[in-house]
Scaffold this motif. Structure first.
Motif, PDB file in Angstrom:
ATOM      1  N   LYS A 125      68.333  21.559  26.512  1.00 24.61           N
ATOM      2  CA  LYS A 125      66.757  21.638  26.484  1.00 24.61           C
ATOM      3  C   LYS A 125      66.245  20.996  25.278  1.00 24.61           C
ATOM      4  CE  LYS A 125      66.499  26.056  26.172  1.00 24.61           C
ATOM      5  NZ  LYS A 125      66.203  27.446  26.013  1.00 24.61           N
ATOM      6  N   GLU A 126      66.878  20.989  24.117  1.00 27.44           N
ATOM      7  CA  GLU A 126      66.386  20.154  22.958  1.00 27.44           C
ATOM      8  C   GLU A 126      66.525  18.719  23.028  1.00 27.44           C
ATOM      9  OE1 GLU A 126      66.910  24.053  19.944  1.00 27.44           O
ATOM     10  OE2 GLU A 126      68.548  22.710  20.486  1.00 27.44           O
ATOM     11  N   GLN A 127      67.535  18.203  23.817  1.00 20.58           N
ATOM     12  CA  GLN A 127      67.845  16.895  23.834  1.00 20.58           C
ATOM     13  C   GLN A 127      66.501  15.942  24.116  1.00 20.58           C
ATOM     14  OE1 GLN A 127      71.632  16.096  25.930  1.00 20.58           O
ATOM     15  NE2 GLN A 127      72.585  16.658  23.722  1.00 20.58           N
ATOM     16  N   LYS A 128      65.751  16.392  24.611  1.00 20.34           N
ATOM     17  CA  LYS A 128      64.528  15.564  25.172  1.00 20.34           C
ATOM     18  C   LYS A 128      63.805  15.058  23.918  1.00 20.34           C
ATOM     19  CE  LYS A 128      61.455  19.157  26.711  1.00 20.34           C
ATOM     20  NZ  LYS A 128      60.752  19.733  27.783  1.00 20.34           N
ATOM     21  N   TYR A 129      63.934  16.028  22.737  1.00 14.98           N
ATOM     22  CA  TYR A 129      63.329  15.705  21.520  1.00 14.98           C
ATOM     23  C   TYR A 129      64.043  15.021  20.653  1.00 14.98           C
ATOM     24  CZ  TYR A 129      59.749  18.555  23.418  1.00 14.98           C
ATOM     25  OH  TYR A 129      58.811  19.320  24.279  1.00 14.98           O
ATOM     26  N   VAL A 130      65.521  15.433  20.553  1.00 11.76           N
ATOM     27  CA  VAL A 130      66.370  14.668  19.733  1.00 11.76           C
ATOM     28  C   VAL A 130      67.111  13.754  20.617  1.00 11.76           C
ATOM     29  CG1 VAL A 130      68.529  15.458  18.424  1.00 11.76           C
ATOM     30  CG2 VAL A 130      66.841  17.260  18.522  1.00 11.76           C
ATOM     31  N   THR A 131      66.530  12.742  20.496  1.00 12.69           N
ATOM     32  CA  THR A 131      67.335  11.572  21.276  1.00 12.69           C
ATOM     33  C   THR A 131      68.531  11.106  20.965  1.00 12.69           C
ATOM     34  OG1 THR A 131      65.860   9.967  20.096  1.00 12.69           O
ATOM     35  CG2 THR A 131      64.770  10.997  21.897  1.00 12.69           C
ATOM     36  N   HIS A 132      69.124  11.261  19.737  1.00 10.78           N
ATOM     37  CA  HIS A 132      70.335  10.689  19.161  1.00 10.78           C
ATOM     38  C   HIS A 132      71.474  11.804  19.878  1.00 10.78           C
ATOM     39  CE1 HIS A 132      67.743   8.613  16.473  1.00 10.78           C
ATOM     40  NE2 HIS A 132      68.561   7.802  16.233  1.00 10.78           N
ATOM     41  N   GLN A 133      72.510  10.946  20.256  1.00 12.23           N
ATOM     42  CA  GLN A 133      73.752  11.719  20.845  1.00 12.23           C
ATOM     43  C   GLN A 133      74.622  12.259  19.675  1.00 12.23           C
ATOM     44  OE1 GLN A 133      74.270  12.194  24.010  1.00 12.23           O
ATOM     45  NE2 GLN A 133      72.222  11.526  24.330  1.00 12.23           N
ATOM     46  N   GLY A 134      75.271  13.493  19.779  1.00 12.41           N
ATOM     47  CA  GLY A 134      76.157  14.167  19.008  1.00 12.41           C
ATOM     48  C   GLY A 134      75.365  14.779  17.779  1.00 12.41           C
ATOM     49  N   PHE A 135      74.368  15.114  17.996  1.00  7.89           N
ATOM     50  CA  PHE A 135      73.705  16.010  16.854  1.00  7.89           C
ATOM     51  C   PHE A 135      73.957  17.389  16.731  1.00  7.89           C
ATOM     52  CE2 PHE A 135      71.967  12.303  15.401  1.00  7.89           C
ATOM     53  CZ  PHE A 135      71.102  12.069  14.657  1.00  7.89           C
ATOM     54  N   HIS A 136      74.095  17.854  15.745  1.00 11.74           N
ATOM     55  CA  HIS A 136      74.225  19.462  15.452  1.00 11.74           C
ATOM     56  C   HIS A 136      72.860  19.980  14.637  1.00 11.74           C
ATOM     57  CE1 HIS A 136      78.193  18.203  16.747  1.00 11.74           C
ATOM     58  NE2 HIS A 136      78.550  19.651  16.905  1.00 11.74           N
ATOM     59  N   ALA A 137      72.894  21.316  14.696  1.00  9.91           N
ATOM     60  CA  ALA A 137      71.707  21.952  13.898  1.00  9.91           C
ATOM     61  C   ALA A 137      72.202  22.986  13.224  1.00  9.91           C
ATOM     62  CB  ALA A 137      70.604  22.239  14.961  1.00  9.91           C
ATOM     63  N   VAL A 138      71.547  23.322  12.041  1.00 11.39           N
ATOM     64  CA  VAL A 138      71.659  24.225  10.985  1.00 11.39           C
ATOM     65  C   VAL A 138      70.284  24.961  10.588  1.00 11.39           C
ATOM     66  CG1 VAL A 138      71.791  22.792   8.915  1.00 11.39           C
ATOM     67  CG2 VAL A 138      73.166  24.944   9.230  1.00 11.39           C
ATOM     68  N   ARG A 139      70.417  26.268  10.501  1.00 13.68           N
ATOM     69  CA  ARG A 139      69.012  26.870   9.914  1.00 13.68           C
ATOM     70  C   ARG A 139      68.996  27.044   8.437  1.00 13.68           C
ATOM     71  NH1 ARG A 139      65.868  31.029  13.367  1.00 13.68           N
ATOM     72  NH2 ARG A 139      64.388  31.600  12.241  1.00 13.68           N
ATOM     73  N   LEU A 140      67.935  26.576   7.843  1.00 14.35           N
ATOM     74  CA  LEU A 140      67.752  26.710   6.467  1.00 14.35           C
ATOM     75  C   LEU A 140      66.569  27.630   6.144  1.00 14.35           C
ATOM     76  CD1 LEU A 140      68.193  22.884   5.603  1.00 14.35           C
ATOM     77  CD2 LEU A 140      70.025  24.686   5.538  1.00 14.35           C
ATOM     78  N   THR A 141      66.776  28.181   4.815  1.00 12.40           N
ATOM     79  CA  THR A 141      65.506  28.963   4.387  1.00 12.40           C
ATOM     80  C   THR A 141      64.915  28.349   3.304  1.00 12.40           C
ATOM     81  OG1 THR A 141      66.563  31.175   4.869  1.00 12.40           O
ATOM     82  CG2 THR A 141      64.886  31.069   3.287  1.00 12.40           C
ATOM     83  N   THR A 142      63.703  27.781   3.211  1.00  9.42           N
ATOM     84  CA  THR A 142      62.900  27.247   2.467  1.00  9.42           C
ATOM     85  C   THR A 142      61.619  27.932   1.875  1.00  9.42           C
ATOM     86  OG1 THR A 142      61.577  26.013   3.806  1.00  9.42           O
ATOM     87  CG2 THR A 142      63.492  25.153   3.596  1.00  9.42           C
ATOM     88  N   ASP A 143      60.908  27.400   0.860  1.00 13.71           N
ATOM     89  CA  ASP A 143      59.758  28.144   0.329  1.00 13.71           C
ATOM     90  C   ASP A 143      58.455  27.886   1.465  1.00 13.71           C
ATOM     91  OD1 ASP A 143      59.588  25.246   0.385  1.00 13.71           O
ATOM     92  OD2 ASP A 143      58.389  25.315  -1.541  1.00 13.71           O
ATOM     93  N   LYS A 144      58.791  27.247   2.581  1.00 13.99           N
ATOM     94  CA  LYS A 144      57.704  26.955   3.520  1.00 13.99           C
ATOM     95  C   LYS A 144      58.030  27.786   4.724  1.00 13.99           C
ATOM     96  CE  LYS A 144      55.709  22.738   1.871  1.00 13.99           C
ATOM     97  NZ  LYS A 144      56.058  22.567   0.633  1.00 13.99           N
TER      98      LYS A 144
END
Length: 184
Positions: A139-158
């Motif tokens: 579902k997310e690959q229509k926005y993440v157009t590069h192949q072989g990408f992984h995701a990680v969740r980060l906590t920030t001040d925003k």
């Protein structure tokens, strides 16, 4: 299998080129074209595909060299806890750099040339929520157009963000965060 393909890219390219040439021959013969015309047309389509493939690989190598020289990482960023339908929930491509302790600067960019677009955002107090990257789903690959990408969740001040990048790039990001956490 993917590791073997990555290690033998030139051989795989030749095999794919030969298969496309053979498929072109079969296609033109099935359409009733004469054999000499079929061989020439199939060869032209195979050469056309090879030239396109070459220029795409060259463009990716240039972008990677540009990022390496600037110390940046190609990433996609989104805010996973944003309201449904919000543009903040869509992956935004850009370049991430670390400037200072636990500070990630994200410069939105467009196209494969990574031309800056918009103002950069600096995320402070970056900490990893999940240290195990997940694959970017279909579902997310229509926005993440590069192949072989992984995701990680980060906590920030925003707020919480998700960062998608190649596994090696995510390792660099997580290592920079861990290094900052250890020194704090």
């Amino acid at each position: 299998m993917r590791k073997w393909i990555a290690a033998h890219r030139k051989f795989v390219a030749l095999v794919v080129l030969a298969i496309s040439w053979g498929a072109g021959i079969a296609l033109f013969v099935s359409w009733g074209h004469p054999l000499d015309e079929t061989l020439i047309n199939a060869a032209m389509w195979a050469v056309y595909a090879a030239v396109l493939w070459y220029f795409q690989a060259r463009r990716e190598r240039k972008a990677a060299a540009k990022l390496d020289s600037q110390g940046g990482i190609l990433v996609y960023v989104r805010y996973p806890d944003s309201l449904p339908g919000s543009l903040s929930g869509i992956w935004n491509m850009g370049v991430a750099t670390f400037d200072g302790p636990a500070r990630m600067k994200f410069q939105p960019a467009v196209y494969d040339t990574l031309e800056p677009s918009g103002r950069p955002t600096t995320f402070g107090a970056v900490a990893a929520v999940s240290t195990e990257p997940r694959k970017v789903d279909r579902k997310e690959q229509k926005y993440v157009t590069h192949q072989g990408f992984h995701a990680v969740r980060l906590t920030t001040d925003k707020g919480d963000i998700e960062v998608a990048a190649r596994p090696g790039s995510l390792r660099k990001i997580l290592d920079a965060i861990r290094q900052e956490e250890e020194t704090s």
